[in-house]
Design a protein around this motif. Structure first.
Motif, PDB file in Angstrom:
ATOM      1  N   LEU A 171      98.018   9.351  43.705  1.00 37.43           N
ATOM      2  CA  LEU A 171      98.316   8.032  43.142  1.00 37.43           C
ATOM      3  C   LEU A 171      99.015   7.143  44.164  1.00 37.43           C
ATOM      4  N   LEU A 178      96.403   6.025  46.640  1.00 37.81           N
ATOM      5  CA  LEU A 178      95.527   4.997  46.075  1.00 37.81           C
ATOM      6  C   LEU A 178      96.239   3.662  46.028  1.00 37.81           C
ATOM      7  N   SER A 179      97.481   3.717  45.569  1.00 39.94           N
ATOM      8  CA  SER A 179      98.237   2.473  45.468  1.00 39.94           C
ATOM      9  C   SER A 179      98.398   1.837  46.847  1.00 39.94           C
ATOM     10  N   PHE A 211      95.163   0.353  47.904  1.00 43.59           N
ATOM     11  CA  PHE A 211      94.942  -0.916  47.195  1.00 43.59           C
ATOM     12  C   PHE A 211      95.654  -2.050  47.915  1.00 43.59           C
ATOM     13  N   TYR A 222      92.828  -4.370  49.563  1.00 41.08           N
ATOM     14  CA  TYR A 222      92.323  -5.251  48.511  1.00 41.08           C
ATOM     15  C   TYR A 222      91.761  -6.539  49.104  1.00 41.08           C
ATOM     16  N   PHE A 238      87.998  -7.829  48.813  1.00 44.25           N
ATOM     17  CA  PHE A 238      87.794  -9.100  48.118  1.00 44.25           C
ATOM     18  C   PHE A 238      87.065 -10.101  49.023  1.00 44.25           C
ATOM     19  N   GLU A 275      86.615 -11.167  42.297  1.00 41.67           N
ATOM     20  CA  GLU A 275      87.812 -10.479  41.791  1.00 41.67           C
ATOM     21  C   GLU A 275      87.429  -9.360  40.816  1.00 41.67           C
ATOM     22  N   GLU A 276      86.478  -9.666  39.968  1.00 42.22           N
ATOM     23  CA  GLU A 276      86.060  -8.663  38.992  1.00 42.22           C
ATOM     24  C   GLU A 276      85.432  -7.448  39.695  1.00 42.22           C
ATOM     25  N   ALA A 287      88.049  -5.367  41.512  1.00 40.53           N
ATOM     26  CA  ALA A 287      88.748  -4.476  40.584  1.00 40.53           C
ATOM     27  C   ALA A 287      87.859  -3.293  40.214  1.00 40.53           C
ATOM     28  N   GLU A 288      86.583  -3.553  39.996  1.00 39.13           N
ATOM     29  CA  GLU A 288      85.647  -2.473  39.654  1.00 39.13           C
ATOM     30  C   GLU A 288      85.545  -1.472  40.809  1.00 39.13           C
ATOM     31  N   PHE A 314      87.855  -0.686  43.008  1.00 38.99           N
ATOM     32  CA  PHE A 314      89.035   0.188  43.072  1.00 38.99           C
ATOM     33  C   PHE A 314      89.092   1.147  41.880  1.00 38.99           C
ATOM     34  N   CYS A 315      88.546   0.720  40.765  1.00 37.50           N
ATOM     35  CA  CYS A 315      88.462   1.674  39.635  1.00 37.50           C
ATOM     36  C   CYS A 315      87.520   2.821  39.999  1.00 37.50           C
ATOM     37  N   ALA A 318      89.295   5.105  42.239  1.00 42.55           N
ATOM     38  CA  ALA A 318      90.231   5.983  41.540  1.00 42.55           C
ATOM     39  C   ALA A 318      89.488   7.117  40.850  1.00 42.55           C
ATOM     40  N   GLY A 319      88.326   6.788  40.270  1.00 48.52           N
ATOM     41  CA  GLY A 319      87.559   7.830  39.573  1.00 48.52           C
ATOM     42  C   GLY A 319      86.903   8.810  40.519  1.00 48.52           C
ATOM     43  N   ASP A 326      88.472  12.238  44.262  1.00 43.35           N
ATOM     44  CA  ASP A 326      88.359  13.641  44.676  1.00 43.35           C
ATOM     45  C   ASP A 326      87.207  13.843  45.663  1.00 43.35           C
TER      46      ASP A 326
END
Lengths: 197, 343
Positions: free
Chosen positions: A25, A28-29, A32, A36, A40, A54-55, A58-59, A61-62, A65-66, A69
């Motif tokens: 975490l 990742l942070s 970001f 970012y 962007f 922007e959308e 965000a997608e 980075f999601c 995160a997923g 691994d």
């Protein structure tokens, strides 16, 4: 948040799962905060639409995160990995809206798809700039990606190759084809517009 | 870089944009990412389960559709459930009558014990007959319409039978009585086989049943096939040749022998039974009789005759041989035990 360039594996197996997750975490942070703006910027030039960029950022980075691994490498490679994810996100979005854009193009020749309040289209933008953006967006997504990575993100062919998942020679060839295609379209559009000028 | 490439770069860069991300949206994107990051294992697990499920379903589908056993299983699973429904139809007026050749049936015979019954306990009585049975197969039991149709058909069969119609297509013999399978053709063209142990007088004439019985009692007939069986002396098919040249195949448990010889066997078994000289091949309890403390126990009793042959008869087990708890048949001499099967 600065991050140290140490070798790591975000989702690696660990006997202390909580510690590993906490480290992931934090990483990742940090990623970001560090990347970012870069992502962007890349997506902004894929679509020339602030809201959409922007959308999609965000997608991206999601997804990161997923899929954390699956990331193996040092922090220095994080940017390439994120841009690869961003390229996939952008290509997916491009495929989704392609039919809509084609439909619109069939009725009226338009510029960039989005013309919201923050859109670059406006008093400060010339007709040529809008035209270049429109032609760029009309290219296939594989050509868009290599052009944006090369000319807007200022990346080397090695990094472009890693982002696109190909060899540097292939990236170079792809850029050549993209430039040729864009020149062709710009020339054709100029020819078609000339009578009205 | 050539001049042309430099122009192209300049052209593209001129179309570049300078956009600063909205801080609120950046913060929202960060929070969204962290929410996703905090549950990665659950997401992975869910995806793994879905993929594993799809693999299992795919392999199962291939296994089911790609093999004969699988297709058979699918057919058995997706075939609508069908059950056998049996409708009995009570004989109209006449009760079952066992007659000897040359005798005429009288109402008094209705409750008489069959003449050849070997059962020394003489508990069986044949008062009424189920004249016909209709078996239907389907998902639902036959409704009123089907029942009415069946009853109408049976009435038609009865009318044909009273007129002496029908064709004898099967003949069986149990100790003491004959069974007939008669085929009737109804008005609608339907051909309906009906099993019965009762024939109307005209049918007896037309089907020459008295002659058949007479031949059988005289020991006539030619054994066509025989096989071992626990009841009687085996399973026999005897071909009887009638006077008009026709032949009738009789399925029975005794070979061609005169009625006197057959009666002699039964008399011998009754004597052996009285002295408890038999073995019990199988015993089972019947339904509880009214006003009775114990269930009646029947079984296959096997007797060794004086001529060395062994005959099996399904009949009542002497109550004296039943253990006090009602679970066993105990032979007095050998103390051999046979478990009584409950219904």
């Amino acid at each position: 948040m600065p991050t140290t360039a140490t070798s790591c594996q975000i989702g690696g197996e660990s006997s202390d799962a909580e510690t590993a997750q906490g480290a992931a975490l934090r990483l990742l942070s940090g990623a970001f905060d560090d990347h970012y703006a870069r992502v962007f910027h890349y997506l902004s030039h894929r679509f020339f639409d602030r809201e959409l960029a922007e959308e999609l950022t965000a997608e991206t980075f999601c997804r990161a995160a997923g899929a954390a691994d699956r990331f193996e490498g040092d922090v220095g490679q994080m940017q390439v990995w994120l841009l690869r994810l961003a390229t996939n996100v952008a290509n997916t979005h491009h495929r989704r809206v392609r039919w809509r854009r084609r439909l619109l193009d069939a009725f009226v020749r338009t510029g960039p798809a989005a013309t919201g309040p923050d859109s670059p289209s406006g008093p400060g933008n010339t007709a040529d700039q809008d035209h270049v953006r429109a032609v760029l967006q009309g290219l296939p997504s594989r050509h868009q990606a290599v052009l944006v990575l090369r000319f807007y993100s200022q990346m080397s062919f090695d990094d472009i190759a890693r982002v696109l998942g190909c060899r540097p020679d292939a990236a170079r060839a792809r850029l050549s084809r993209a430039v040729k295609e864009m020149r062709k379209r710009l020339g054709a559009d100029d020819a078609s517009r000339s009578p009205s000028v | 870089m050539s001049a042309e490439d430099a122009d192209f770069r300049c052209m593209l860069e001129s179309a570049s944009i300078r956009l600063a991300p909205d801080p609120d949206r950046v913060r929202a994107a960060h929070d969204r990412m962290m929410r996703v990051a905090q549950g990665p294992r659950r997401r992975r697990g869910r995806r793994t389960v879905v993929v594993a499920g799809l693999v299992v379903v795919g392999v199962s589908a291939v296994g089911l559709a790609g093999t004969q056993a699988g297709r058979k299983l699918l057919r058995s699973v997706f075939t609508p459930v069908k059950r056998m429904y049996v409708m009995g139809w009570q004989g109209p007026i006449e009760p079952v009558v066992t007659t000897r050749p040359g005798q005429s049936a009288t109402p008094a015979d209705a409750k008489s014990i069959p003449a050849q019954s070997p059962d020394a306990n003489s508990t069986g009585q044949y008062v009424d007959a189920v004249f016909g049975v209709i078996a239907t197969e389907g998902e639902e039991p036959p409704g009123t319409e089907e029942a009415d149709s069946a009853m109408q058909g049976m009435h038609e069969v009865d009318e044909i039978a009273r007129a002496g119609g029908g064709r004898l297509i099967g003949l069986t013999e149990a100790p003491g009585m004959f069974g007939y399978v008669v085929e009737y053709t109804l008005g609608n063209g339907e051909v309906r086989p009906v099993g019965t142990n009762f024939l109307y007088p005209k049918q007896r004439v037309n089907m020459r049943s008295d002659e058949i019985i007479q031949l059988r009692r005289a020991g006539a007939g030619q054994t066509i096939s025989q096989e071992k069986h626990r009841i009687g002396l085996g399973r026999f098919v005897i071909r009887l040749s009638l006077a008009n040249g026709q032949t009738v195949d009789l399925r029975t448990q005794y070979p061609p022998m005169t009625a006197k010889a057959l009666q002699g066997i039964f008399a011998e078994t009754r004597a052996l039974k009285a002295s408890h000289r038999f073995t019990v091949a199988e015993a089972f309890a019947g339904p509880p009789a009214p006003n009775a403390t114990n269930r009646e126990v029947h079984g296959i009793l096997r007797y060794r005759l004086a001529n060395g042959r062994t005959v099996g008869i399904m009949e009542r087990v002497p109550p004296a041989l039943i253990s006090p708890d009602g679970k066993w048949v105990v032979m007095p001499e050998s103390q051999a035990r046979v478990e009584i099967q409950k219904p």
